[in-house]
Design an enzyme around this catalytic site. Structure first.
Site, PDB file in Angstrom:
ATOM      1  N   ASP A 128       0.841  -1.194   0.000  1.00  0.00           N
ATOM      2  CA  ASP A 128       0.000   0.000   0.000  1.00  0.00           C
ATOM      3  C   ASP A 128       0.880   1.249   0.000  1.00  0.00           C
ATOM      4  O   ASP A 128       1.984   1.241  -0.558  1.00  0.00           O
ATOM      5  CB  ASP A 128      -0.922  -0.042   1.228  1.00  0.00           C
ATOM      6  N   HIS A 168      -3.616   6.069   3.488  1.00  0.00           N
ATOM      7  CA  HIS A 168      -4.398   4.906   3.083  1.00  0.00           C
ATOM      8  C   HIS A 168      -3.891   3.606   3.705  1.00  0.00           C
ATOM      9  O   HIS A 168      -4.666   2.811   4.258  1.00  0.00           O
ATOM     10  CB  HIS A 168      -4.368   4.819   1.551  1.00  0.00           C
ATOM     11  N   SER A 455     -11.264  -0.678  -0.739  1.00  0.00           N
ATOM     12  CA  SER A 455     -10.006  -0.694   0.014  1.00  0.00           C
ATOM     13  C   SER A 455     -10.235  -0.985   1.479  1.00  0.00           C
ATOM     14  O   SER A 455      -9.369  -1.546   2.153  1.00  0.00           O
ATOM     15  CB  SER A 455      -9.312   0.669  -0.091  1.00  0.00           C
TER      16      SER A 455
END
Length: 727
Positions: A128, A168, A455
C-alpha cells in the site's frame, strides 16, 4: 457550448497518429524460461536504449526494462519472450463492522475452547502507501517491511508533501490489526508493510510486483492489496502475480475497485482468478432520504459536505446547472441542480452565495451520482440519479414542492461504488465476496478517520483469513477462500431483490460461520464458459471438489437449481463423505439456444451437508456479451485553471480511443481533439488546453472507442462562438 445529439450516419475519420517510437517507457517482460541476469543482458545487447530495472523470479520469470517504446515493442518478437506489458499506474482505492462479520472475540472463539481468535502468529503483508508504524494502535503489531519508493526499510506514509501526503495504508492496516483505542479484525496479527504507492497514493506495476516478490521471500501468510487499476482483464502482470502467490501457499486478498455500479467494472488485481476479490457492502449505518410519491430517494452524501439535519420541511427550487443566474431564488431552499457545465464545488459555492440551505445534484446519465467536493463546504450536498432528478423537476413544474429529509438505519446493502463483474474474456465471477466498506473508522497518521471504498472491505477479509488460519493452520489458500464463500450471506437490494452473483459474489462474509464449517466446496463459484449460438450441442460441465474437514461423517445432497426456461441440469447423486475424505464431482448445464436469449445468466446451486447449507454461485455467457465500449462523455470548463476537462467511461478499456471533430455542414474531418491508444478500463479524465480547440464554428463531435473488433460512438455538437476560441 456542446449538446448531446444522436446521429444515424456513421462518419469515417483517419487512423490515429502513430506512437512516438522514441518515447521513454517502462515495461514488464515475461520470459518463457528462468534466465540468468547475464543471459538477459546478452538478449538486450542489441537494444542500445534499453536498461534492465528489476529481475523477477518468484512471481514469474522475467524482468522490467526502461527505454524507447520502439525497442520495447521489438522485444515482443524475441524467441525467449512470452509477454511484454507496458507498466500501468495503480492507485489506492479510497454497527461495528468487525462484529457484523462475526469477527469479534466472542464470536470467533474456537469450538470447545474458551480462548478467542485474534490472528496471533499470522503474518500479513500490506502492499500500500506505507504505514504510520509509530501509531499507538499499530506499533505493537508492526514487524517491519520495505519501502519501494525511498528504497529503505522504513515504509512510512508520505509526509511533508502537502496534498500528496498519504494515509491509506495506515487505515488499511488498522482495519486488519489495530490493537488500542480501535480493535482490528485480527488484533494480534503481525503486519509487514510494503510501501509500493508513493506521494498521492499512486505507484506502478513494477513497484507493486517488486513488493509482491519481496512478500513471498518474507514468507508472509496473507497479502492484502487495497489498490486498483482501470483494466478489467485477468492476465495483467499483477493479476498473474497474485495467482502465483496463491500457488506458493499464500492467501491473496484484493479490492474489487470503486468503479460501480455498472457491470464489467471490476479491475486488476481484483480480477485475479485465485485471489479473493472483495466488494463493499454497508455496515449498520444511517441513510438519509426524501420521499416523493411514496418513493424513498436515497441521498448519496458528498464528501466534504456537512451532515443533513432533520429539516422539518424544505421548499425545493430548480437550480439549473448551478450557475449564479440559475440560483437567484435559492434563499432558504433546497436547490436541485443538474450535473454538468461546471464542477460540483462551483455549483455548491454558488448555491451558498445565494443563501440555499442544501443542494441535491442529479446525474446527467443513468445510475447513481457518487461525488466529492474539492473542499469542505458549509451546507449538506448529496447526489441522486438522473431519473430521480427528472421526477423532482416534473413535480416542481406543477407547483411548490416541500420535502422532509428523513433517515433510517440499514445494513448489508451493496455500495453503489463497489465494482461489479464479470471479468472479461474468462467470465469469472468477481468480486468473490463482500465485506463492510462504507464509513469505516480506522487509524490514520496522528489519529483516526472514517473512509469508504473496497479498500476498506478487503482488509476486513484479510483479517478474517488470519482468524481462519489461526483456527485451521493447515488449511490451504483455496480452502480458506472456500470457507468464506461457502458460508457468506447473500444480500438483497432495497426492493428485496437478490443482487446478481457477479455483483456480490457469494455474499457478505460471516467469519464465525466460516471457522465452524465442516464441509468445503471448491471452487466457491462456477463459470460454465461461453455458449455459442452456432454450437450444435449446448452442454457445458464444471467440476467441484467437496471436502469433509470435520470429524464426523457428512451426508451430501444437491438441490436442482431454480427452474429457468431453456436450461436443464445434470446434478450429482447424494453420497456420504468420511472425515478427511475428498470427492470431485461434475455438474452439467444444458442450454436450449432456441429458448435462451439472455447473454449473461447467473444463479446459485445449493448443496446440503448435514446442517450446513452451501450456495454455489454460477454464471454462463451466451456469445460475446454486448457491453458498450464507450459511455458517459462530458466536457466541462475548469474556470480556476482556465482549461477544459472531459470525462468518459470505457467499461472494457479501448485499443483506440479518440474525439474526432467534423465540420457540421460538410461533414469533413477537421481534427482530433484528443486521442489515445491502449486505454485502461474505467473513467478517463483528461484536461485539454484552449489552444487545442479549432477555429470558431459549429462542429460534430464523435467520441469513439474500439475494443476486440467492436466500435461504439457517442455523437454530440460543439459550438465555438465567433471571435474567440472555445471558452
Amino acid at each position: 457550448m456542446w449538446t448531446l445529439n444522436v446521429y444515424a450516419k456513421t462518419l469515417d475519420y483517419p487512423s490515429l497518429p502513430q506512437d512516438n517510437p522514441y518515447e521513454k517507457k517502462i515495461a514488464i517482460v515475461k520470459t518463457k524460461d528462468n534466465y540468468s541476469t547475464q543471459e538477459i543482458e546478452r538478449m538486450l545487447k542489441k537494444y542500445k536504449n534499453l536498461t534492465i530495472r528489476t529481475n523477477f523470479h518468484e512471481i514469474f520469470n522475467g524482468f522490467s526494462v526502461e527505454g524507447h517504446l520502439g525497442e520495447i515493442q521489438k522485444l515482443k518478437k524475441e524467441q525467449a519472450v512470452e509477454i511484454v506489458s507496458e507498466v500501468q499506474t495503480y492507485s489506492a482505492e479510497e454497527e461495528n463492522p468487525v462484529q457484523l462479520i462475526g469477527a469479534d472475540p466472542i464470536s470467533s472463539t474456537l469450538q470447545n475452547k474458551s480462548k478467542p481468535l485474534t490472528g496471533k502468529g499470522v503474518k500479513i503483508g500490506v502492499i500500500d502507501t506505507g504505514i504510520d508504524y509509530q501509531h499507538p494502535d499499530l506499533r505493537k503489531n508492526f514487524k517491519g517491511g520495505w519501502d519501494f519508493i525511498d528504497k529503505d526499510k522504513y515504509p512510512m506514509e508520505t509526509v511533508g508533501k502537502g496534498v500528496k501526503n498519504t494515509l491509506h495504508g495506515t487505515h488499511v492496516a488498522g482495519i486488519i490489526a489495530a490493537d488500542g483505542k480501535i480493535k482490528g479484525v485480527a488484533p494480534n496479527a503481525e503486519i509487514i508493510a510494503y510501501r509500493a504507492l508513493g506521494p498521492g497514493g499512486t505507484g506502478t506495476t513494477e513497484q507493486i510486483l517488486a513488493a509482491i516478490e519481496q512478500a513471498i521471500k518474507d514468507k508472509v501468510d496473507i497479502v492484502n492489496l487495497s489498490l486498483g487499476s482501470e483494466v478489467n482483464g485477468p492476465d495483467l502482470p499483477i493479476s498473474a502475480a497474485l495467482n502465483k502467490v496463491v500457488e506458493k501457499g499464500i492467501i491473496a486478498v484484493a479490492a474489487a475497485g470503486n468503479s460501480g455500479p455498472l457491470d464489467w467494472t471490476v479491475g486488476s488485481p481484483g480480477t485475479a482468478s485465485k485471489a479473493i476479490s472483495v466488494g463493499a457492502s454497508t455496515p449498520n449505518i444511517k441513510t438519509d432520504y426524501i420521499e416523493i410519491d411514496d418513493k424513498k430517494l436515497i441521498l448519496n452524501n458528498m464528501k466534504n459536505s456537512v451532515d443533513w439535519n432533520s429539516f422539518s420541511a424544505l421548499e425545493m427550487m430548480d437550480g439549473g446547472i448551478g450557475e449564479k443566474e440559475n440560483l437567484k431564488n435559492a434563499k432558504d431552499k433546497l436547490a436541485l441542480i443538474k450535473r454538468g457545465g461546471i464542477t460540483f464545488t462551483e455549483k455548491v459555492k454558488n448555491a451558498i452565495s445565494a443563501g440555499a440551505k442544501a443542494v441535491l445534484i442529479y446525474n446527467n446519465e443513468a445510475g447513481p451520482l457518487i461525488g466529492s467536493l474539492e473542499q469542505e463546504l458549509s451546507i449538506p450536498v448529496a447526489g441522486i440519479t438522473k431519473k430521480e432528478g427528472l421526477l423532482i423537476s416534473e413535480k416542481m413544474k406543477k407547483g411548490s414542492l416541500f420535502v422532509k429529509i428523513e433517515s433510517k438505519w440499514e445494513k448489508d446493502i451493496l455500495a453503489d461504488f463497489s465494482s461489479r463483474g464479470p471479468v472479461t474474456t474468462t467470465w469469472d465471477i468477481k468480486p468473490d465476496i463482500l465485506a463492510p466498506g462504507v464509513v469505516i473508522n480506522s487509524t490514520v497518521p496522528g489519529g483516526y478517520m472514517a473512509l469508504q471504498g473496497t479498500s476498506m472491505a478487503a482488509p476486513h477479509v484479510a483479517g478474517a483469513c488470519a482468524l481462519l488460519l489461526e483456527a485451521h493452520p493447515n488449511w490451504k489458500p483455496e480452502e480458506v477462500k472456500a470457507a468464506l464463500m461457502n458460508t457468506a450471506k447473500p444480500i438483497m437490494d432495497r426492493e428485496n431483490n437478490r443482487y446478481k452473483v457477479y455483483e456480490q459474489g457469494a455474499g457478505r462474509i460471516q467469519v464465525d460461520e466460516a471457522i465452524q464449517a465442516n464441509t468445503l466446496v471448491m471452487p466457491g463459484s462456477l463459470r460454465f464458459g461461453k455458449f455459442h449460438l452456432v454450437d450444435q450441442l449446448h452442454e457445458h460441465t464444471a467440476f467441484i471438489t467437496v471436502k469433509n474437514v470435520g470429524n464426523t461423517l457428512e451426508k451430501i445432497s444437491f438441490a436442482i437449481p431454480k427452474k429457468q426456461a431453456g436450461i436443464s441440469w445434470k446434478m450429482p447423486f447424494s453420497f456420504s463423505l468420511q472425515a478427511g475424505e475428498t470427492k470431485k464431482l461434475p455438474i452439467t448445464m444444458r442450454l436450449d439456444r432456441h429458448v435462451v436469449q439472455k447473454n449473461l445468466q447467473d444463479g446459485v446451486i445449493e448443496m446440503v451437508a448435514g446442517s450446513q447449507k452451501v450456495q454455489i454461485p454460477y454464471l454462463y455467457v451466451l456469445e460475446e456479451p454486448n457491453y458498450p465500449r464507450v459511455m458517459g462523455f462530458e466536457l466541462t470548463k475548469n474556470s480556476k485553471e482556465k482549461t477544459y476537462e472531459y470525462e468518459v467511461y470505457l467499461p472494457g478499456g479501448a485499443e483506440e480511443f479518440g474525439i474526432a471533430l467534423f465540420d457540421k455542414e460538410s461533414l469533413t474531418f477537421v481534427q482530433f481533439l484528443d486521442w489515445k491508444k491502449n486505454v485502461g478500463r474505467g473513467l478517463l479524465k483528461t484536461k485539454i488546453s484552449k489552444k487545442n480547440f479549432p477555429a470558431p464554428g459549429n462542429y460534430l463531435m464523435i467520441v469513439f472507442a474500439k475494443k476486440s473488433g467492436k466500435e461504439d460512438e457517442i455523437k454530440s455538437e460543439l459550438t465555438i462562438p465567433a471571435g474567440k476560441k472555445y471558452e
